[in-house]
Design a protein around this motif. Structure first.
Motif, short mmCIF file in Angstrom:
data_model
loop_
_atom_site.label_atom_id
_atom_site.label_comp_id
_atom_site.label_asym_id
_atom_site.label_seq_id
_atom_site.Cartn_x
_atom_site.Cartn_y
_atom_site.Cartn_z
N ARG A 34 -11.11 2.33 5.02
CA ARG A 34 -12.06 1.24 5.28
C ARG A 34 -11.61 -0.05 4.61
NH1 ARG A 34 -18.07 3.41 4.30
NH2 ARG A 34 -18.52 1.55 5.53
N PHE A 35 -10.73 0.08 3.61
CA PHE A 35 -10.19 -1.10 2.94
C PHE A 35 -8.82 -1.48 3.51
CE2 PHE A 35 -13.23 0.66 -0.04
CZ PHE A 35 -13.85 -0.47 -0.55
N VAL A 36 -8.03 -0.49 3.88
CA VAL A 36 -6.73 -0.74 4.50
C VAL A 36 -6.70 0.02 5.84
CG1 VAL A 36 -4.24 -0.56 4.26
CG2 VAL A 36 -5.66 -0.89 2.23
N PRO A 37 -6.84 -0.70 6.96
CA PRO A 37 -6.92 -0.03 8.27
C PRO A 37 -5.68 0.80 8.59
CG PRO A 37 -7.55 -2.35 8.43
CD PRO A 37 -6.97 -2.15 7.07
N GLN A 38 -5.90 1.88 9.34
CA GLN A 38 -4.79 2.72 9.75
C GLN A 38 -3.78 1.94 10.58
OE1 GLN A 38 -4.50 5.74 8.59
NE2 GLN A 38 -2.63 6.31 9.68
N ASP A 39 -4.27 0.97 11.37
CA ASP A 39 -3.38 0.13 12.19
C ASP A 39 -2.37 -0.60 11.32
OD1 ASP A 39 -6.26 0.24 12.99
OD2 ASP A 39 -5.43 -0.34 14.92
N PHE A 40 -2.85 -1.08 10.18
CA PHE A 40 -1.99 -1.80 9.24
C PHE A 40 -0.91 -0.86 8.70
CE2 PHE A 40 -0.69 -3.71 5.29
CZ PHE A 40 -0.79 -5.07 5.51
N LEU A 41 -1.32 0.34 8.34
CA LEU A 41 -0.37 1.33 7.82
C LEU A 41 0.69 1.67 8.86
CD1 LEU A 41 -2.84 3.76 6.01
CD2 LEU A 41 -1.32 2.10 4.93
N GLN A 42 0.27 1.78 10.13
CA GLN A 42 1.21 2.14 11.18
C GLN A 42 2.27 1.07 11.38
OE1 GLN A 42 -1.32 2.91 14.55
NE2 GLN A 42 -1.87 4.97 13.86
N ILE A 43 1.87 -0.21 11.29
CA ILE A 43 2.84 -1.29 11.42
C ILE A 43 3.91 -1.18 10.34
CG2 ILE A 43 3.16 -3.81 11.30
CD1 ILE A 43 0.35 -4.10 12.47
N LEU A 44 3.49 -0.76 9.15
CA LEU A 44 4.41 -0.64 8.02
C LEU A 44 5.11 0.72 7.97
CD1 LEU A 44 2.33 -2.34 5.17
CD2 LEU A 44 4.20 -3.31 6.50
N GLY A 45 4.80 1.58 8.93
CA GLY A 45 5.44 2.89 8.96
C GLY A 45 4.95 3.83 7.87
N ARG A 46 3.69 3.65 7.46
CA ARG A 46 3.09 4.50 6.44
C ARG A 46 1.94 5.30 7.06
NH1 ARG A 46 7.13 2.73 4.57
NH2 ARG A 46 7.41 1.61 2.61
N SER A 47 1.63 6.43 6.46
CA SER A 47 0.52 7.25 6.97
C SER A 47 -0.68 7.22 6.03
CB SER A 47 0.97 8.69 7.19
OG SER A 47 1.43 9.26 5.97
N GLN A 48 -0.46 6.95 4.73
CA GLN A 48 -1.53 6.95 3.76
C GLN A 48 -1.46 5.69 2.88
OE1 GLN A 48 -3.85 9.08 4.06
NE2 GLN A 48 -2.81 10.57 5.38
N VAL A 49 -2.60 5.29 2.36
CA VAL A 49 -2.67 4.10 1.51
C VAL A 49 -1.82 4.26 0.26
CG1 VAL A 49 -4.22 2.64 0.15
CG2 VAL A 49 -4.96 3.50 2.36
N ASP A 50 -1.81 5.47 -0.32
CA ASP A 50 -1.08 5.67 -1.58
C ASP A 50 0.44 5.63 -1.40
OD1 ASP A 50 -0.81 8.07 -0.26
OD2 ASP A 50 -1.99 9.23 -1.69
N GLU A 51 0.91 5.50 -0.16
CA GLU A 51 2.35 5.35 0.08
C GLU A 51 2.79 3.90 0.03
OE1 GLU A 51 3.18 7.14 3.84
OE2 GLU A 51 2.43 9.12 3.25
N LEU A 52 1.84 2.96 0.02
CA LEU A 52 2.18 1.54 0.03
C LEU A 52 2.76 1.09 -1.30
CD1 LEU A 52 -0.91 -0.02 1.86
CD2 LEU A 52 1.40 0.27 2.78
N GLU A 53 3.74 0.22 -1.22
CA GLU A 53 4.34 -0.39 -2.40
C GLU A 53 4.28 -1.90 -2.25
OE1 GLU A 53 5.33 1.21 -5.00
OE2 GLU A 53 5.37 3.27 -4.26
N ARG A 54 4.26 -2.60 -3.37
CA ARG A 54 4.26 -4.05 -3.34
C ARG A 54 5.53 -4.56 -2.65
NH1 ARG A 54 5.04 -8.40 -7.87
NH2 ARG A 54 6.09 -6.68 -8.90
N GLY A 55 5.34 -5.47 -1.69
CA GLY A 55 6.49 -6.02 -0.98
C GLY A 55 6.81 -5.32 0.32
N ASP A 56 6.12 -4.20 0.64
CA ASP A 56 6.31 -3.57 1.94
C ASP A 56 5.95 -4.57 3.03
OD1 ASP A 56 7.06 -1.20 0.83
OD2 ASP A 56 5.15 -0.17 1.12
N ALA A 57 6.79 -4.73 4.04
CA ALA A 57 6.53 -5.72 5.08
C ALA A 57 7.25 -5.34 6.37
CB ALA A 57 6.97 -7.11 4.63
N ALA A 58 6.68 -5.80 7.49
CA ALA A 58 7.29 -5.58 8.79
C ALA A 58 6.91 -6.75 9.70
CB ALA A 58 6.83 -4.26 9.40
N GLU A 59 7.84 -7.15 10.56
CA GLU A 59 7.58 -8.26 11.49
C GLU A 59 7.11 -7.70 12.82
OE1 GLU A 59 9.78 -12.35 13.11
OE2 GLU A 59 10.83 -10.94 11.80
#
Length: 221
Positions: A34-59
């Motif tokens: 609810r804080f980080v949408p699944q759509d956002f994670l998919q763009i970054l190639g992640r499946s879960q919020v706890d996989e995100l790291e600072r600086g992860d980015a995709a165009e």
């Protein structure tokens, strides 16, 4: 037999603890979406919020929708903070499902403003139209301007060592915000850029003008 009973009981406790831990982890991940949408994670190639790291980015090429309540600051002056908070939640409860139903996601709430992102330009246009229709039905007294623009942007995580946020960066974001602001000038509830029109070939629209937007040296159709 007594020892077997002890081990069996201990095993049962471990299974129960594991089950509770798994259920709690699942609930936490559901809430996190609810804080980080699944759509956002998919763009970054992640499946879960706890996989995100600072600086992860995709165009990606996306359509950005900006919506803003006109006269909100003045209206808030006659409400208490609690009343303003409650009104905003009623407003967001009306428009957020529309965005989701048209396959978009809210990237950010900022005061009375909404910034949403869509993979398809036609979905963004239809969402804008339906948002206005639902707001009329809800009788919230909300006069909302909506602007859409399509282009390349960078989706990623921004922040410092202890505080991260999801962000969308690019000129497309700035132009979409300026287009929303231009809805007052042209007395329209919805304006979209020519770039969005070209990306949504199956949607018929009427040209309003070539707008001289703030911060732009050339007019934007």
């Amino acid at each position: 037999l007594a020892y077997l009973g002890v081990f069996a009981g201990f095993g049962y406790v471990l299974v129960r603890r594991y089950t509770r831990s798994t259920e709690e982890l699942l609930r936490t991940r559901i809430k996190a979406r609810r804080f980080v949408p699944q759509d956002f994670l998919q763009i970054l190639g992640r499946s879960q919020v706890d996989e995100l790291e600072r600086g992860d980015a995709a165009e990606a090429e996306r359509t950005v929708l900006f919506a803003d309540v006109r006269g909100f600051t003045q209206a808030s002056g006659s409400r208490s903070p609690a009343e303003t908070f409650a009104w905003l939640n009623r407003y967001f409860a009306v428009v957020e499902p529309v965005i989701r139903n048209h396959r978009g996601f809210v990237n950010q709430y900022y005061g009375d403003g909404i910034m949403a992102v869509f993979a398809e330009a036609a979905d963004a246009i239809r969402a804008a139209i339906e948002m206005q229709a639902h707001l009329k039905e809800a009788s919230l007294g909300a006069d909302v301007g909506i602007g859409n623009h399509t282009g390349q942007l960078l989706v990623g995580t921004l922040g410092g060592p202890t505080r991260l946020d999801t962000g969308v960066v690019g000129d497309v974001v700035n132009i979409a915000a300026r287009i929303e602001a231009a809805t007052k000038q042209f007395e329209r509830s919805i304006l979209v850029s020519e770039a969005t029109v070209h990306a949504a070939s199956d949607v018929k629209l009427t040209k309003v003008a070539d707008a001289h937007l703030e911060g732009r040296s050339t007019p934007v159709p």
